[in-house]
Design a protein around this motif. Structure first.
Motif, short mmCIF file in Angstrom:
data_model
loop_
_atom_site.label_atom_id
_atom_site.label_comp_id
_atom_site.label_asym_id
_atom_site.label_seq_id
_atom_site.Cartn_x
_atom_site.Cartn_y
_atom_site.Cartn_z
N SER A 1 -2.80 6.44 -32.75
CA SER A 1 -4.30 6.76 -33.21
C SER A 1 -4.82 5.32 -33.84
CB SER A 1 -4.00 7.82 -34.20
OG SER A 1 -3.36 6.91 -35.40
N GLY A 2 -4.25 4.35 -33.54
CA GLY A 2 -5.01 3.08 -33.70
C GLY A 2 -4.89 2.22 -34.84
N ASN A 3 -3.94 2.55 -35.85
CA ASN A 3 -3.83 2.01 -37.14
C ASN A 3 -3.25 0.66 -37.09
OD1 ASN A 3 -4.86 4.17 -38.22
ND2 ASN A 3 -2.74 4.90 -39.01
N TYR A 4 -2.65 0.27 -36.01
CA TYR A 4 -2.23 -1.07 -35.70
C TYR A 4 -2.31 -1.27 -34.20
CZ TYR A 4 2.03 1.49 -36.71
OH TYR A 4 2.74 2.66 -36.76
N ASP A 5 -1.76 -2.22 -33.54
CA ASP A 5 -2.09 -2.60 -32.06
C ASP A 5 -0.58 -2.73 -31.34
OD1 ASP A 5 -4.95 -2.56 -32.55
OD2 ASP A 5 -4.60 -4.61 -33.17
N VAL A 6 0.34 -3.11 -32.14
CA VAL A 6 1.33 -3.40 -31.37
C VAL A 6 2.82 -2.81 -32.22
CG1 VAL A 6 3.09 -5.27 -30.75
CG2 VAL A 6 0.66 -5.45 -30.57
N ILE A 7 3.72 -2.11 -31.64
CA ILE A 7 5.02 -1.93 -32.27
C ILE A 7 6.18 -3.06 -32.16
CG2 ILE A 7 7.04 -0.51 -32.76
CD1 ILE A 7 5.18 2.02 -32.12
N ILE A 8 6.40 -3.56 -33.10
CA ILE A 8 7.54 -4.66 -32.96
C ILE A 8 8.49 -4.41 -33.97
CG2 ILE A 8 5.92 -6.35 -33.99
CD1 ILE A 8 7.51 -8.45 -32.65
N ALA A 9 9.52 -3.47 -33.73
CA ALA A 9 10.14 -2.89 -34.61
C ALA A 9 11.61 -2.55 -34.26
CB ALA A 9 9.81 -1.74 -35.44
N GLY A 10 12.19 -3.53 -33.51
CA GLY A 10 13.47 -3.21 -32.71
C GLY A 10 13.51 -1.73 -32.21
N MET A 11 12.60 -1.60 -31.47
CA MET A 11 12.38 -0.40 -30.60
C MET A 11 12.93 -0.41 -29.28
SD MET A 11 9.13 2.35 -30.03
CE MET A 11 9.25 2.99 -31.71
N SER A 12 13.87 0.27 -28.74
CA SER A 12 14.76 0.22 -27.41
C SER A 12 13.54 0.96 -26.43
CB SER A 12 15.70 0.82 -27.47
OG SER A 12 16.86 0.43 -28.25
N ILE A 13 13.54 0.40 -25.50
CA ILE A 13 12.64 0.74 -24.26
C ILE A 13 13.27 2.12 -23.85
CG2 ILE A 13 11.37 0.42 -22.12
CD1 ILE A 13 11.82 -2.61 -22.78
N THR A 14 12.65 3.20 -23.90
CA THR A 14 13.34 4.51 -23.07
C THR A 14 12.24 5.45 -22.59
OG1 THR A 14 12.85 5.85 -25.07
CG2 THR A 14 14.88 4.82 -25.26
N ASP A 15 12.72 6.19 -21.61
CA ASP A 15 11.82 6.77 -20.83
C ASP A 15 10.98 7.72 -21.51
OD1 ASP A 15 12.76 5.45 -18.62
OD2 ASP A 15 14.01 7.22 -18.06
N GLU A 16 11.68 8.48 -22.49
CA GLU A 16 10.74 9.18 -23.44
C GLU A 16 9.58 8.73 -24.00
OE1 GLU A 16 13.65 10.76 -26.25
OE2 GLU A 16 12.79 12.85 -26.33
N ARG A 17 10.03 7.52 -24.60
CA ARG A 17 8.89 6.74 -25.55
C ARG A 17 7.84 6.29 -24.52
NH1 ARG A 17 13.29 3.75 -29.13
NH2 ARG A 17 13.67 5.20 -30.74
N ASP A 18 8.50 5.80 -23.35
CA ASP A 18 7.47 5.34 -22.15
C ASP A 18 6.27 6.30 -21.81
OD1 ASP A 18 6.44 3.13 -20.86
OD2 ASP A 18 8.08 2.96 -19.61
N GLU A 19 6.55 7.55 -21.92
CA GLU A 19 5.49 8.61 -21.59
C GLU A 19 4.55 8.69 -22.73
OE1 GLU A 19 7.45 12.43 -21.23
OE2 GLU A 19 8.90 11.70 -19.52
#
Lengths: 296, 237
Positions: free
Chosen positions: B78-96
């Protein structure tokens, strides 16, 4: 903060505590008490205003206004707070941005909804993406105030609606018999007398509002409960100069004392207001005051 | 209400005068050594150092914001910030839902932390943070899962006996195990996760490309590996 804090490993216990309690992180904690108090100070009158508007609308003889007032009271009171805070705030924020987008970027050709993304032109962002962090925080704070005011305003509206009906009808009739218009009766007879009936309900709302402030964190405002959890959590010596175990209990104990003290002070103040409002009223409280005066 | 509108308008005006090209970096601030709030109340950790360096290389002005883990993706979208940099693993589910840059740490196994070294994790009660690859893994296995909003609470649950073990990134658990004598890492580890990347909005291709290039340049000159070893967050590339 203090000069002796530089060699924090060799400090005696009391000085260690003095240094620990004055870290920048703790300053954020102390400042958040101010945030909460400020929120309450702005929200309470705003909610009362919403409530007054809602109650007056619900009493209105103009049918659309009447429906609007009643719908506001019924819908907002019926929606769980947490759902309201999560859904409504994002919707409100997006509504602001959508309006700004229509005004500022009329020749934008891409869709605003792209899958999950809500994309408006950069100039329509609220606050602008380039704005410093404090602007974002202030904006978030005011969105929080507005949301709190709408939610608690609906409850206040219901209380005031009831209070307006509790004013003895004979008073209104008498006023009208003296030739006062509707408006005059409302402002000169009804409103001054209704507060004494509204106050018990409003004081309940105030107490609930005090305790509802942790909902702030849902809106991204760092409130006292957030900081208590953050500061109380285990502090590993690798990441801090002041390591300690799980101290959440102590921080939450401090919050307990704060909330209890605050509600106690509120009670005292509300009691005083009640005494003052009862003065000269045709209620049991007012009658008791009259008797006490007569006896003296 | 009128005042509020005026105040927001005034804010919006002030905001217009600030410098351009600011990228807002969203992180959790509760996951050392990846990201945490230091004594002076600032975001610190591996990702702070990495993010600042990446912004320098991509010639962006970056601003740090913290957000609860649970709502970190909705608030990006929703645009409150532009990047997530929080130890977030790349998964297919999130990639959707969002896009990821290339990974800045290689895929690493997750570890268990428990009170007894010979715990049989199958059939035990496992604590994990909500919406993590570890929580998804335990749920998929059909073991008993207890979820918590913050990483700190998952460890507290093991300490007070509510859960038998916590499953999380090894780099998060190792410092805890070092510090507390009665908590130990189990020998069993799980190969889950596809490395950690930065999350950006799917419509933000330009920003993704900038960070991709910056990460590549840090991989090429070895500075990323130095940073990884310094903060002990994972194996190196």
């Amino acid at each position: 903060m203090f000069e002796f804090c530089t060699d924090h490993e060799t400090l005696p216990r009391l000085q260690w505590l003095a240094c620990y309690l004055t870290t920048g992180k703790h300053m954020g904690f102390y400042a958040s008490f101010g945030t909460v108090l400020l929120l309450l100070a702005i929200t309470a009158p705003a909610a009362l205003l919403f409530g007054f508007g809602g109650a007056s609308a619900a009493r209105s003889r103009l049918l659309p206004l009447n429906w609007l007032g009643k719908a506001y009271i019924a819908v907002v009171r019926g929606v769980p707070d947490i759902a309201f805070f999560l859904f409504f705030v994002i919707a409100l924020d997006q509504a602001f941005e959508w309006v700004r987008h229509q005004v500022k970027c009329p020749d934008w050709d891409q869709p605003i909804r792209q899958g999950n993304d809500f994309v408006v032109c950069a100039a329509a962002k609220l606050p602008l993406g380039t704005a410093p962090q404090w602007v974002h925080e202030t904006y978030g704070f005011f969105v929080a105030v507005l949301t709190f005011a709408i939610v608690f305003g609906a409850f206040a509206a219901n209380v005031l609606f009831g209070a307006m009906r509790a004013v003895p009808h004979a008073q209104i009739e008498t006023a009208e018999a003296y030739g006062m218009s509707h408006r005059q009766t409302f402002w000169r007879v009804l409103v001054p007398q209704m507060w004494v009936y509204a106050l018990p309900g409003l004081s309940n709302l105030w107490m609930v509002l005090i305790k509802a402030t942790p909902l702030l964190f849902l809106l991204g405002v760092e409130d006292i409960v957030y900081w208590a959890r953050e500061l109380g959590g285990t502090a590993n010596p690798r990441f801090t100069d002041y390591p300690h175990g799980d101290w959440r209990m102590w921080y939450f104990l401090a919050l307990l004392v704060f909330y209890l003290g605050f509600t106690r002070i509120s009670e005292l103040v509300l009691d005083r207001i009640m005494r003052r409002l009862s003065h000269g009223q045709a209620t049991a409280g007012g009658e008791a005051q009259r008797r006490a005066k007569g006896a003296a | 209400m009128k005042k509020l509108v005026l105040a927001t308008a005034a804010l919006a005006l002030c905001a217009g005068m600030a410098s351009a090209d600011t990228v807002r970096m969203g992180t959790e601030g509760a996951y050392p050594p990846w990201n945490f709030i230091n004594d002076s109340g600032q975001v610190d950790g591996f990702e702070r150092a990495l993010g600042d360096e990446l912004c320098k290389r991509a010639e962006l002005t970056c601003e740090w914001v913290t957000n609860e883990w649970d709502s970190i993706i909705p608030n990006l979208v929703s645009g409150n910030y532009d990047v997530i940099i929080a130890g977030m693993s790349i998964t297919d589910e999130r990639d959707e839902v969002i896009d990821f840059t290339q990974n800045y740490t290689p895929p690493d196994p997750s570890a268990y932390l428990s009170l007894s070294a010979d715990l049989d994790v199958e059939g035990a009660v496992i604590a994990a943070q909500t919406n993590t690859i570890q929580a998804a893994f335990v749920a998929e296995k059909g073991w008993t899962l207890v979820e918590f909003a913050t990483p700190e609470e998952t460890i507290a649950a093991v300490r007070n006996g509510e859960a038998d073990a916590v499953l999380a990134d090894k780099s998060y658990l190792a410092p805890v195990a070092d510090e507390e004598a009665d908590l130990v890492l189990l020998e069993r580890e799980e190969e889950i996760g596809g490395g950690v990347g930065m999350g950006v909005r799917e419509s933000d291709g330009e920003l993704k490309a900038k960070f991709d290039a910056a990460i590549q340049s840090m991989k090429d000159d070895g500075s990323l590996n130095t940073l990884i070893s310094k903060w002990e967050v994972s194996s190196t590339f």
